[in-house]
Design a protein around this motif. Structure first.
Motif, PDB file in Angstrom:
ATOM      1  N   ASP A   1      50.788  32.073  21.959  1.00  0.00           N
ATOM      2  CA  ASP A   1      50.170  31.414  23.135  1.00  0.00           C
ATOM      3  C   ASP A   1      48.719  31.835  23.344  1.00  0.00           C
ATOM      4  O   ASP A   1      48.280  32.012  24.486  1.00  0.00           O
ATOM      5  N   TRP A   2      47.970  31.979  22.273  1.00  0.00           N
ATOM      6  CA  TRP A   2      46.637  32.560  22.419  1.00  0.00           C
ATOM      7  C   TRP A   2      45.707  31.728  23.296  1.00  0.00           C
ATOM      8  O   TRP A   2      44.880  32.258  24.031  1.00  0.00           O
ATOM      9  N   LYS A   3      45.921  30.381  23.267  1.00  0.00           N
ATOM     10  CA  LYS A   3      45.033  29.519  24.073  1.00  0.00           C
ATOM     11  C   LYS A   3      45.270  29.754  25.560  1.00  0.00           C
ATOM     12  O   LYS A   3      44.364  29.590  26.369  1.00  0.00           O
ATOM     13  N   THR A   4      46.479  30.124  25.899  1.00  0.00           N
ATOM     14  CA  THR A   4      46.806  30.396  27.305  1.00  0.00           C
ATOM     15  C   THR A   4      46.280  31.767  27.715  1.00  0.00           C
ATOM     16  O   THR A   4      45.743  31.938  28.804  1.00  0.00           O
ATOM     17  N   HIS A   5      46.461  32.766  26.816  1.00  0.00           N
ATOM     18  CA  HIS A   5      46.132  34.151  27.200  1.00  0.00           C
ATOM     19  C   HIS A   5      44.631  34.460  27.182  1.00  0.00           C
ATOM     20  O   HIS A   5      44.171  35.290  27.963  1.00  0.00           O
ATOM     21  N   LEU A   6      43.906  33.793  26.300  1.00  0.00           N
ATOM     22  CA  LEU A   6      42.489  34.154  26.140  1.00  0.00           C
ATOM     23  C   LEU A   6      41.673  34.023  27.439  1.00  0.00           C
ATOM     24  O   LEU A   6      40.932  34.950  27.801  1.00  0.00           O
ATOM     25  N   PRO A   7      41.803  32.898  28.185  1.00  0.00           N
ATOM     26  CA  PRO A   7      41.029  32.807  29.434  1.00  0.00           C
ATOM     27  C   PRO A   7      41.362  33.937  30.416  1.00  0.00           C
ATOM     28  O   PRO A   7      40.485  34.469  31.087  1.00  0.00           O
ATOM     29  N   GLN A   8      42.646  34.314  30.476  1.00  0.00           N
ATOM     30  CA  GLN A   8      43.047  35.407  31.376  1.00  0.00           C
ATOM     31  C   GLN A   8      42.422  36.739  30.930  1.00  0.00           C
ATOM     32  O   GLN A   8      41.923  37.519  31.743  1.00  0.00           O
ATOM     33  N   LEU A   9      42.431  36.969  29.628  1.00  0.00           N
ATOM     34  CA  LEU A   9      41.827  38.209  29.119  1.00  0.00           C
ATOM     35  C   LEU A   9      40.329  38.233  29.420  1.00  0.00           C
ATOM     36  O   LEU A   9      39.759  39.274  29.754  1.00  0.00           O
ATOM     37  N   ARG A  10      39.708  37.062  29.320  1.00  0.00           N
ATOM     38  CA  ARG A  10      38.264  37.004  29.634  1.00  0.00           C
ATOM     39  C   ARG A  10      38.027  37.339  31.097  1.00  0.00           C
ATOM     40  O   ARG A  10      37.085  38.057  31.429  1.00  0.00           O
ATOM     41  N   ARG A  11      38.888  36.840  31.987  1.00  0.00           N
ATOM     42  CA  ARG A  11      38.726  37.146  33.420  1.00  0.00           C
ATOM     43  C   ARG A  11      38.877  38.645  33.639  1.00  0.00           C
ATOM     44  O   ARG A  11      38.124  39.259  34.381  1.00  0.00           O
ATOM     45  N   TRP A  12      39.862  39.241  32.970  1.00  0.00           N
ATOM     46  CA  TRP A  12      40.083  40.694  33.111  1.00  0.00           C
ATOM     47  C   TRP A  12      38.901  41.477  32.554  1.00  0.00           C
ATOM     48  O   TRP A  12      38.532  42.506  33.086  1.00  0.00           O
ATOM     49  N   LYS A  13      38.322  41.000  31.474  1.00  0.00           N
ATOM     50  CA  LYS A  13      37.172  41.695  30.896  1.00  0.00           C
ATOM     51  C   LYS A  13      36.001  41.651  31.892  1.00  0.00           C
ATOM     52  O   LYS A  13      35.350  42.671  32.145  1.00  0.00           O
ATOM     53  N   GLU A  14      35.764  40.473  32.455  1.00  0.00           N
ATOM     54  CA  GLU A  14      34.671  40.345  33.438  1.00  0.00           C
ATOM     55  C   GLU A  14      34.909  41.253  34.636  1.00  0.00           C
ATOM     56  O   GLU A  14      33.978  41.821  35.198  1.00  0.00           O
ATOM     57  N   ALA A  15      36.180  41.417  35.003  1.00  0.00           N
ATOM     58  CA  ALA A  15      36.511  42.256  36.168  1.00  0.00           C
ATOM     59  C   ALA A  15      36.537  43.750  35.804  1.00  0.00           C
ATOM     60  O   ALA A  15      36.810  44.590  36.652  1.00  0.00           O
ATOM     61  N   GLY A  16      36.319  44.081  34.538  1.00  0.00           N
ATOM     62  CA  GLY A  16      36.290  45.488  34.124  1.00  0.00           C
ATOM     63  C   GLY A  16      37.663  46.092  33.883  1.00  0.00           C
ATOM     64  O   GLY A  16      37.811  47.304  33.753  1.00  0.00           O
ATOM     65  N   LYS A  17      38.708  45.228  33.810  1.00  0.00           N
ATOM     66  CA  LYS A  17      40.070  45.744  33.579  1.00  0.00           C
ATOM     67  C   LYS A  17      40.328  46.046  32.108  1.00  0.00           C
ATOM     68  O   LYS A  17      41.194  46.843  31.767  1.00  0.00           O
ATOM     69  N   ILE A  18      39.624  45.342  31.228  1.00  0.00           N
ATOM     70  CA  ILE A  18      39.704  45.640  29.798  1.00  0.00           C
ATOM     71  C   ILE A  18      38.281  45.637  29.221  1.00  0.00           C
ATOM     72  O   ILE A  18      37.409  44.955  29.755  1.00  0.00           O
ATOM     73  N   ARG A  19      38.095  46.429  28.167  1.00  0.00           N
ATOM     74  CA  ARG A  19      36.744  46.496  27.575  1.00  0.00           C
ATOM     75  C   ARG A  19      36.587  45.510  26.421  1.00  0.00           C
ATOM     76  O   ARG A  19      35.552  44.903  26.259  1.00  0.00           O
ATOM     77  N   TYR A  20      37.633  45.402  25.602  1.00  0.00           N
ATOM     78  CA  TYR A  20      37.534  44.540  24.420  1.00  0.00           C
ATOM     79  C   TYR A  20      38.773  43.652  24.296  1.00  0.00           C
ATOM     80  O   TYR A  20      39.881  44.050  24.654  1.00  0.00           O
ATOM     81  N   ILE A  21      38.547  42.470  23.693  1.00  0.00           N
ATOM     82  CA  ILE A  21      39.626  41.488  23.494  1.00  0.00           C
ATOM     83  C   ILE A  21      39.847  41.294  21.995  1.00  0.00           C
ATOM     84  O   ILE A  21      38.880  41.196  21.230  1.00  0.00           O
ATOM     85  N   GLY A  22      41.126  41.222  21.580  1.00  0.00           N
ATOM     86  CA  GLY A  22      41.412  41.005  20.161  1.00  0.00           C
ATOM     87  C   GLY A  22      42.596  40.077  19.946  1.00  0.00           C
ATOM     88  O   GLY A  22      43.359  39.783  20.864  1.00  0.00           O
ATOM     89  N   ILE A  23      42.714  39.609  18.687  1.00  0.00           N
ATOM     90  CA  ILE A  23      43.880  38.818  18.282  1.00  0.00           C
ATOM     91  C   ILE A  23      44.476  39.496  17.046  1.00  0.00           C
ATOM     92  O   ILE A  23      43.757  40.184  16.313  1.00  0.00           O
ATOM     93  N   THR A  24      45.777  39.317  16.821  1.00  0.00           N
ATOM     94  CA  THR A  24      46.410  39.967  15.661  1.00  0.00           C
ATOM     95  C   THR A  24      47.316  39.003  14.893  1.00  0.00           C
ATOM     96  O   THR A  24      47.840  38.052  15.451  1.00  0.00           O
ATOM     97  N   HIS A  25      47.486  39.316  13.613  1.00  0.00           N
ATOM     98  CA  HIS A  25      48.577  38.745  12.810  1.00  0.00           C
ATOM     99  C   HIS A  25      48.758  39.652  11.596  1.00  0.00           C
ATOM    100  O   HIS A  25      47.978  40.595  11.416  1.00  0.00           O
TER     101      HIS A  25
END
Ligand SMILES: NC(=O)c1ccc[n+]([C@@H]2O[C@H](COP(=O)([O-])OP(=O)(O)OC[C@H]3O[C@@H](n4cnc5c(N)ncnc54)[C@H](OP(=O)(O)O)[C@@H]3O)[C@@H](O)[C@H]2O)c1
Length: 190
Positions: free
Chosen positions: A30-54
């Protein structure tokens, strides 16, 4: 989406963190769903970096496509001395785009140790501070210019102490890396 947010909040609670250094979307679920949320958290300072895995060769094309269309900090994928598919495009793409890389399955889930069982390390490995097969396998990965980090798995503290040593001493250059891969490819003939 709500389930994803709940899962990430639970991870932060368990790890007792207000701010997580790196949050990765596992297996592109569900990366298309999660990415915008992670971006919001990054802007809010809740996370520093965003990644994807496989962790499969067949995912590499999609990982590259996403890296090229979205702004990401990290990409995690499989790469080892016997499974070198990432050398075709993915590693170079990450370097070009300035995306940090995390390498999983560095021992091909342990199968590399079966492949070299009872086989000698080449004498020239010592010149690059590789005095065990685990160092040989890990330094092959760490010496690729596009690799940022490697995450070998182990449940054995002796193995963990051995694997950590790959972060020290000399690293092979391009010519020696070719020799290392060739040595492993030809092992069955030794
Ligand atoms: N999509 C994803 O995000 C994804 C997918 C797959 C894996 N991963 C992650 O990638 C990491 C790598 O895990 P992996 O399971 O793929 O396997 P791996 O690191 O390629 O291999 C692990 C195997 O190697 C053995 N081993 C480790 N160090 C050793 C040593 N020094 N000497 C001899 N044997 C050794 C371990 O056995 P012992 O326990 O006996 O040491 C284990 O059987 C993990 O952190 C995993 O969570 C992520």
């Amino acid at each position: 989406m709500q389930a994803g947010i709940h899962e990430m909040e639970e991870s932060m609670k368990k790890m007792k963190r207000q701010c997580m250094d790196l949050m990765q979307i596992h297996n592109l679920v569900d990366w298309k769903t999660h990415l915008p949320q992670l971006r919001r958290w990054k802007e809010a300072g809740k996370i520093r970096y965003i990644g994807i895995t496989h962790s499969t060769d067949s995912s590499h094309e999609e990982l590259e496509r996403i890296m090229r269309s979205e702004k990401l900090d990290f990409v995690q994928f499989n790469y080892s001395i016997t499974y070198r598919h990432a050398e075709k495009r993915l590693l170079a793409a990450a370097a070009d785009l300035g995306v940090a890389t995390i390498i999983n399955r560095p021992f091909a889930e342990g199968s590399l140790f079966k492949k070299v069982k009872d086989k000698p390390l080449p004498a020239w490995a010592q010149e690059y501070d590789m005095d065990s097969w685990s160092l040989f396998f890990l330094k092959y990965i760490l010496s690729h210019p596009a690799v940022t980090c490697v995450i070998p798995a182990t449940g054995n503290s002796v193995h963990a102490a051995e694997n950590v040593k790959a972060g020290t001493g000399k690293l092979p250059g391009e010519e020696v890396r070719k020799k290392m891969a060739g040595y492993i490819d030809n092992l069955s003939f030794l």
